[in-house]
Design an enzyme around this catalytic site. Structure first.
Site, PDB file in Angstrom:
ATOM      1  N   PHE A 188       0.832  -1.123   0.039  1.00  0.00           N
ATOM      2  CA  PHE A 188      -0.043   0.188  -0.156  1.00  0.00           C
ATOM      3  C   PHE A 188       0.781   1.314  -0.021  1.00  0.00           C
ATOM      4  CE2 PHE A 188      -2.384   2.689   3.347  1.00  0.00           C
ATOM      5  CZ  PHE A 188      -2.913   3.632   2.040  1.00  0.00           C
ATOM      6  N   ALA A 199       9.040  -2.522   3.827  1.00  0.00           N
ATOM      7  CA  ALA A 199       8.560  -4.114   4.068  1.00  0.00           C
ATOM      8  C   ALA A 199       8.158  -4.423   5.485  1.00  0.00           C
ATOM      9  CB  ALA A 199       9.751  -4.709   3.476  1.00  0.00           C
ATOM     10  N   THR A 225       5.877   3.253  12.713  1.00  0.00           N
ATOM     11  CA  THR A 225       4.355   3.451  13.236  1.00  0.00           C
ATOM     12  C   THR A 225       4.211   3.933  14.351  1.00  0.00           C
ATOM     13  OG1 THR A 225       2.431   2.174  13.633  1.00  0.00           O
ATOM     14  CG2 THR A 225       4.165   1.145  13.795  1.00  0.00           C
ATOM     15  N   GLU A 280       1.947   3.162  16.389  1.00  0.00           N
ATOM     16  CA  GLU A 280       1.563   1.811  17.488  1.00  0.00           C
ATOM     17  C   GLU A 280       2.711   1.409  18.411  1.00  0.00           C
ATOM     18  OE1 GLU A 280      -0.771  -1.283  15.921  1.00  0.00           O
ATOM     19  OE2 GLU A 280      -1.652  -0.141  14.487  1.00  0.00           O
ATOM     20  N   LYS A 318       7.497  -3.887  15.472  1.00  0.00           N
ATOM     21  CA  LYS A 318       8.038  -3.025  15.121  1.00  0.00           C
ATOM     22  C   LYS A 318       8.622  -1.970  15.877  1.00  0.00           C
ATOM     23  CE  LYS A 318       6.916  -1.065  11.390  1.00  0.00           C
ATOM     24  NZ  LYS A 318       7.528  -1.176  10.077  1.00  0.00           N
ATOM     25  N   PRO A 345     -18.293  -5.586   9.688  1.00  0.00           N
ATOM     26  CA  PRO A 345     -18.014  -5.984  11.025  1.00  0.00           C
ATOM     27  C   PRO A 345     -17.012  -4.899  11.876  1.00  0.00           C
ATOM     28  CG  PRO A 345     -16.314  -6.811   9.357  1.00  0.00           C
ATOM     29  CD  PRO A 345     -17.302  -6.116   8.519  1.00  0.00           C
ATOM     30  N   TYR A 348     -15.417  -3.698  15.167  1.00  0.00           N
ATOM     31  CA  TYR A 348     -15.077  -4.414  16.392  1.00  0.00           C
ATOM     32  C   TYR A 348     -15.537  -3.767  17.808  1.00  0.00           C
ATOM     33  CZ  TYR A 348     -11.451  -6.446  13.513  1.00  0.00           C
ATOM     34  OH  TYR A 348     -10.890  -7.364  12.364  1.00  0.00           O
ATOM     35  N   GLY A 388      -6.597  -7.060  22.988  1.00  0.00           N
ATOM     36  CA  GLY A 388      -5.717  -6.057  23.566  1.00  0.00           C
ATOM     37  C   GLY A 388      -5.921  -4.731  22.685  1.00  0.00           C
TER      38      GLY A 388
HETATM   39  P1  NAD Z   1       1.311  -3.562   3.276  1.00  0.00           P
HETATM   40  O1  NAD Z   1       1.095  -4.833   4.113  1.00  0.00           O
HETATM   41  O2  NAD Z   1       0.043  -3.030   2.447  1.00  0.00           O
HETATM   42  O3  NAD Z   1       2.665  -3.989   2.434  1.00  0.00           O
HETATM   43  C1  NAD Z   1       3.678  -4.437   2.829  1.00  0.00           C
HETATM   44  C2  NAD Z   1       4.723  -4.940   1.691  1.00  0.00           C
HETATM   45  O4  NAD Z   1       5.813  -5.508   2.187  1.00  0.00           O
HETATM   46  C3  NAD Z   1       3.853  -6.066   0.663  1.00  0.00           C
HETATM   47  O5  NAD Z   1       4.333  -5.562  -0.735  1.00  0.00           O
HETATM   48  C4  NAD Z   1       4.659  -7.074   0.998  1.00  0.00           C
HETATM   49  O6  NAD Z   1       4.615  -8.054  -0.280  1.00  0.00           O
HETATM   50  C5  NAD Z   1       6.183  -6.597   1.401  1.00  0.00           C
HETATM   51  N1  NAD Z   1       6.774  -7.535   2.352  1.00  0.00           N
HETATM   52  C6  NAD Z   1       6.326  -8.164   3.378  1.00  0.00           C
HETATM   53  N2  NAD Z   1       7.188  -8.970   3.825  1.00  0.00           N
HETATM   54  C7  NAD Z   1       8.399  -8.896   3.159  1.00  0.00           C
HETATM   55  C8  NAD Z   1       9.904  -9.385   3.130  1.00  0.00           C
HETATM   56  N3  NAD Z   1       9.835 -10.301   4.039  1.00  0.00           N
HETATM   57  N4  NAD Z   1      10.570  -9.058   2.096  1.00  0.00           N
HETATM   58  C9  NAD Z   1      10.285  -8.249   1.142  1.00  0.00           C
HETATM   59  N5  NAD Z   1       9.010  -7.513   1.187  1.00  0.00           N
HETATM   60  C10 NAD Z   1       7.932  -8.061   2.201  1.00  0.00           C
HETATM   61  O7  NAD Z   1       1.893  -2.510   4.395  1.00  0.00           O
HETATM   62  P2  NAD Z   1       1.681  -0.962   4.412  1.00  0.00           P
HETATM   63  O8  NAD Z   1       0.300  -0.431   4.950  1.00  0.00           O
HETATM   64  O9  NAD Z   1       1.860  -0.663   2.978  1.00  0.00           O
HETATM   65  O10 NAD Z   1       2.851  -0.542   5.451  1.00  0.00           O
HETATM   66  C11 NAD Z   1       4.154  -0.348   5.065  1.00  0.00           C
HETATM   67  C12 NAD Z   1       4.986  -0.068   6.177  1.00  0.00           C
HETATM   68  O11 NAD Z   1       4.358   1.319   6.835  1.00  0.00           O
HETATM   69  C13 NAD Z   1       4.927  -1.077   7.045  1.00  0.00           C
HETATM   70  O12 NAD Z   1       6.416  -1.176   7.800  1.00  0.00           O
HETATM   71  C14 NAD Z   1       3.951  -0.397   8.216  1.00  0.00           C
HETATM   72  O13 NAD Z   1       4.534  -1.069   9.463  1.00  0.00           O
HETATM   73  C15 NAD Z   1       4.307   0.993   8.275  1.00  0.00           C
HETATM   74  N6  NAD Z   1       3.144   1.908   8.810  1.00  0.00           N
HETATM   75  C16 NAD Z   1       1.830   1.552   8.020  1.00  0.00           C
HETATM   76  C17 NAD Z   1       0.598   2.375   8.356  1.00  0.00           C
HETATM   77  C18 NAD Z   1      -0.724   2.082   7.775  1.00  0.00           C
HETATM   78  O14 NAD Z   1      -1.459   2.853   7.902  1.00  0.00           O
HETATM   79  N7  NAD Z   1      -0.808   1.058   6.757  1.00  0.00           N
HETATM   80  C19 NAD Z   1       0.862   3.210   9.148  1.00  0.00           C
HETATM   81  C20 NAD Z   1       2.266   3.858   9.775  1.00  0.00           C
HETATM   82  C21 NAD Z   1       3.287   2.902   9.232  1.00  0.00           C
HETATM   83  O1  DAU Z   2      -1.356   3.643  13.530  1.00  0.00           O
HETATM   84  C1  DAU Z   2      -0.703   2.903  12.429  1.00  0.00           C
HETATM   85  C2  DAU Z   2      -1.175   1.664  12.121  1.00  0.00           C
HETATM   86  O2  DAU Z   2      -2.426   1.525  11.369  1.00  0.00           O
HETATM   87  C3  DAU Z   2      -0.162   0.894  11.240  1.00  0.00           C
HETATM   88  O3  DAU Z   2       1.024   0.614  11.812  1.00  0.00           O
HETATM   89  C4  DAU Z   2      -0.719  -0.483  10.731  1.00  0.00           C
HETATM   90  O4  DAU Z   2       0.346  -1.298   9.765  1.00  0.00           O
HETATM   91  C5  DAU Z   2      -2.281  -0.359  10.134  1.00  0.00           C
HETATM   92  O5  DAU Z   2      -2.620  -1.599   9.852  1.00  0.00           O
HETATM   93  C6  DAU Z   2      -3.001   0.448  11.055  1.00  0.00           C
HETATM   94  O6  DAU Z   2      -3.203  -0.324  12.320  1.00  0.00           O
HETATM   95  P1  DAU Z   2      -4.900  -0.560  12.900  1.00  0.00           P
HETATM   96  O7  DAU Z   2      -4.941  -1.880  13.506  1.00  0.00           O
HETATM   97  O8  DAU Z   2      -5.350   0.701  13.548  1.00  0.00           O
HETATM   98  O9  DAU Z   2      -5.934  -0.596  11.659  1.00  0.00           O
HETATM   99  P2  DAU Z   2      -6.967  -1.331  10.854  1.00  0.00           P
HETATM  100  O10 DAU Z   2      -7.252  -0.876   9.625  1.00  0.00           O
HETATM  101  O11 DAU Z   2      -6.450  -2.869  11.208  1.00  0.00           O
HETATM  102  O12 DAU Z   2      -8.054  -1.086  12.010  1.00  0.00           O
HETATM  103  C7  DAU Z   2      -8.431   0.276  12.378  1.00  0.00           C
HETATM  104  C8  DAU Z   2      -9.515   0.279  13.489  1.00  0.00           C
HETATM  105  O13 DAU Z   2     -10.760  -0.338  12.856  1.00  0.00           O
HETATM  106  C9  DAU Z   2      -9.052  -0.594  14.734  1.00  0.00           C
HETATM  107  O14 DAU Z   2      -9.604   0.150  15.762  1.00  0.00           O
HETATM  108  C10 DAU Z   2      -9.750  -1.799  14.564  1.00  0.00           C
HETATM  109  C11 DAU Z   2     -11.071  -1.492  13.485  1.00  0.00           C
HETATM  110  N1  DAU Z   2     -11.621  -2.497  12.697  1.00  0.00           N
HETATM  111  C12 DAU Z   2     -10.761  -3.098  11.815  1.00  0.00           C
HETATM  112  C13 DAU Z   2     -11.272  -4.076  10.930  1.00  0.00           C
HETATM  113  C14 DAU Z   2     -10.114  -4.510  10.020  1.00  0.00           C
HETATM  114  C15 DAU Z   2     -12.872  -2.897  12.721  1.00  0.00           C
HETATM  115  O15 DAU Z   2     -13.658  -2.411  13.495  1.00  0.00           O
HETATM  116  N2  DAU Z   2     -13.324  -3.956  11.824  1.00  0.00           N
HETATM  117  C16 DAU Z   2     -12.586  -4.363  11.137  1.00  0.00           C
HETATM  118  O16 DAU Z   2     -13.104  -5.253  10.320  1.00  0.00           O
END
Ligand code: NAD
Ligand code: DAU
Length: 339
Positions: free
Chosen positions: A11, A82, A125, A127, A157, A208, A210, A278
């Site tokens: 993403f 990654a 993150t 988190e 992380k 869904p 939570y 949690g």
């Molecule tokens: P994502 O799950 O969408 O993508 C992860 C990517 O990493 C995928 O393309 C996957 O194929 C690759 N990957 C996984 N394991 C690997 C490995 N062992 N070697 C090489 N590639 C690998 O994740 P995202 O939401 O894009 O998050 C990217 C980064 O940003 C992560 O480090 C996450 O902790 C951090 N982050 C995400 C959010 C969020 O809201 N999504 C917020 C803050 C920080």
């Molecule tokens: O804060 C940064 C983090 O945000 C990143 O480090 C993570 O990679 C990213 O996945 C995200 O984590 P969250 O746990 O906050 O995101 P998620 O989209 O899984 O859930 C957001 C909120 O929505 C959380 O309170 C759980 C709730 N939820 C999630 C799902 C998937 C629901 O209520 N129903 C659902 O089906």
């Protein structure tokens, strides 16, 4: 310069690559990605033929493969996206999170210090700070907030962040770390709240929520995160942590209701399900440091960003329908079947 961008088929990594091609077309980008369930090569189709772009299918834990790539590409910068990124999956099976998120980070940094002390940026993150109470809206995460994690994901992380800081102190590796809040936008994998709710709404499936849906997240449009990382890589102070967030706190239930309204569906689709184990209550970032030092501010307002995002999912049904028609169905049944 040459950047190795890990996790670029996911993403945020893919959005970062698209942003960088536009902002710095002179830079060469080598995307290293294992293509796990979350990585999608078709996402990178728009840049695949760009002569300044190369895709390499590789695991960040594969030391020999990573070292060979560094030997060949001689990168100036590594940006490590990654990771295993989904909290719910980490609760089911923590092992792969420790492997990729901690050992993979160490492998990338070992390559950096072996091949000329390469500049390294860790995408972390908010988190890692744990959570904040719902009844203290005056509290925010600053860079000084102690690490205090809740899930195997956030712990992995946090472990990686500690290693990154240790490599700076011990080996003088030129590092920075960014800790961002929840991102949303195009190419978000439909296991996460916003794309899951959009996809389910469009398929008239239950939504869904939570617990009671009262948990709060601080949402940032993904391109604003990408801009922050670019700034930190170019102008950030070595050894520093930068928090990134948009002062945009919202309760989950309000996000779900907004998506329902935008798509013209009915709130009867909402189904309250067993809470996440949690479950963190509230995340809220204080982005003062990155604003004061680097001039960063979020540019996309949530009301615009969510509309753009919903439109993207409407315009790109093939992208997410292919994902949810495959292995995702087993995942969905396991996570939500008896909830
Ligand atoms: P994502 O799950 O969408 O993508 C992860 C990517 O990493 C995928 O393309 C996957 O194929 C690759 N990957 C996984 N394991 C690997 C490995 N062992 N070697 C090489 N590639 C690998 O994740 P995202 O939401 O894009 O998050 C990217 C980064 O940003 C992560 O480090 C996450 O902790 C951090 N982050 C995400 C959010 C969020 O809201 N999504 C917020 C803050 C920080
Ligand atoms: O804060 C940064 C983090 O945000 C990143 O480090 C993570 O990679 C990213 O996945 C995200 O984590 P969250 O746990 O906050 O995101 P998620 O989209 O899984 O859930 C957001 C909120 O929505 C959380 O309170 C759980 C709730 N939820 C999630 C799902 C998937 C629901 O209520 N129903 C659902 O089906």
């Amino acid at each position: 310069m040459t950047l190795i961008v890990t996790g670029g088929a996911g993403f945020i990594g893919s959005n970062f690559i698209f942003y960088m091609r536009k902002a710095h077309p002179e830079d060469r980008i080598v995307c290293l990605d294992k293509l796990t369930y979350a990585g999608n090569l078709s996402t990178l189709a728009p840049v695949m033929d760009d002569p300044n772009f190369r895709f390499v299918k590789l695991d960040i834990c594969d030391r020999a493969g990573v070292f060979a790539l560094f030997e060949e590409e001689k990168p100036d910068v590594v940006v490590n996206f990654a990771a295993e990124s989904h909290v719910d999956r980490s609760i089911e099976d923590p092992g792969i999170f420790l492997q990729t998120n901690i050992l993979g980070t160490a492998t990338m940094m070992d390559a950096c210090r072996t091949f000329g002390n390469v500049r390294y940026h860790q995408v972390s993150t908010d988190e890692v700070y744990g959570d904040l109470p719902l009844d203290r809206p005056d509290l925010f995460f600053t860079e000084e907030t102690p690490i205090h994690t809740s899930s195997p994901y956030s712990s992995s992380k946090a472990g990686a962040d500690l290693l990154v800081q240790a490599y700076h102190r011990t080996y003088d590796l030129p590092i920075t770390i960014s800790r961002c809040s929840n991102n949303y936008g195009p190419y978000h994998f439909p296991e996460k709240l916003i794309p899951l709710m959009i996809a389910n709404c469009l398929n008239n499936k239950p939504l869904p929520v939570y617990g009671e849906g009262l948990n709060v997240r601080d949402w940032l449009y993904v391109e604003d995160h990408c801009k922050a990382i670019d700034l930190i890589v170019r102008k950030g102070r070595i050894g520093e942590v930068y928090n990134v967030g948009g002062h945009n706190e919202m309760r989950n239930i309000d996000i779900v209701k907004l998506i329902i309204k935008e798509l013209g569906k009915d709130e009867s689709l909402i189904t309250y399900v067993t809470d996440r184990k949690g479950h963190d209550l509230r995340y809220a970032i204080d982005p003062t440091k990155i604003h004061n030092e680097l001039g960063w501010l979020p540019e996309t307002k949530f009301q615009d960003g969510i509309k753009k995002t919903i439109q993207w999912y409407l315009d790109n049904k093939a992208w997410w329908e292919e994902i949810i028609s495959g292995e995702y169905q087993n995942y969905y049944e396991k996570m939500y079947g008896n909830r």
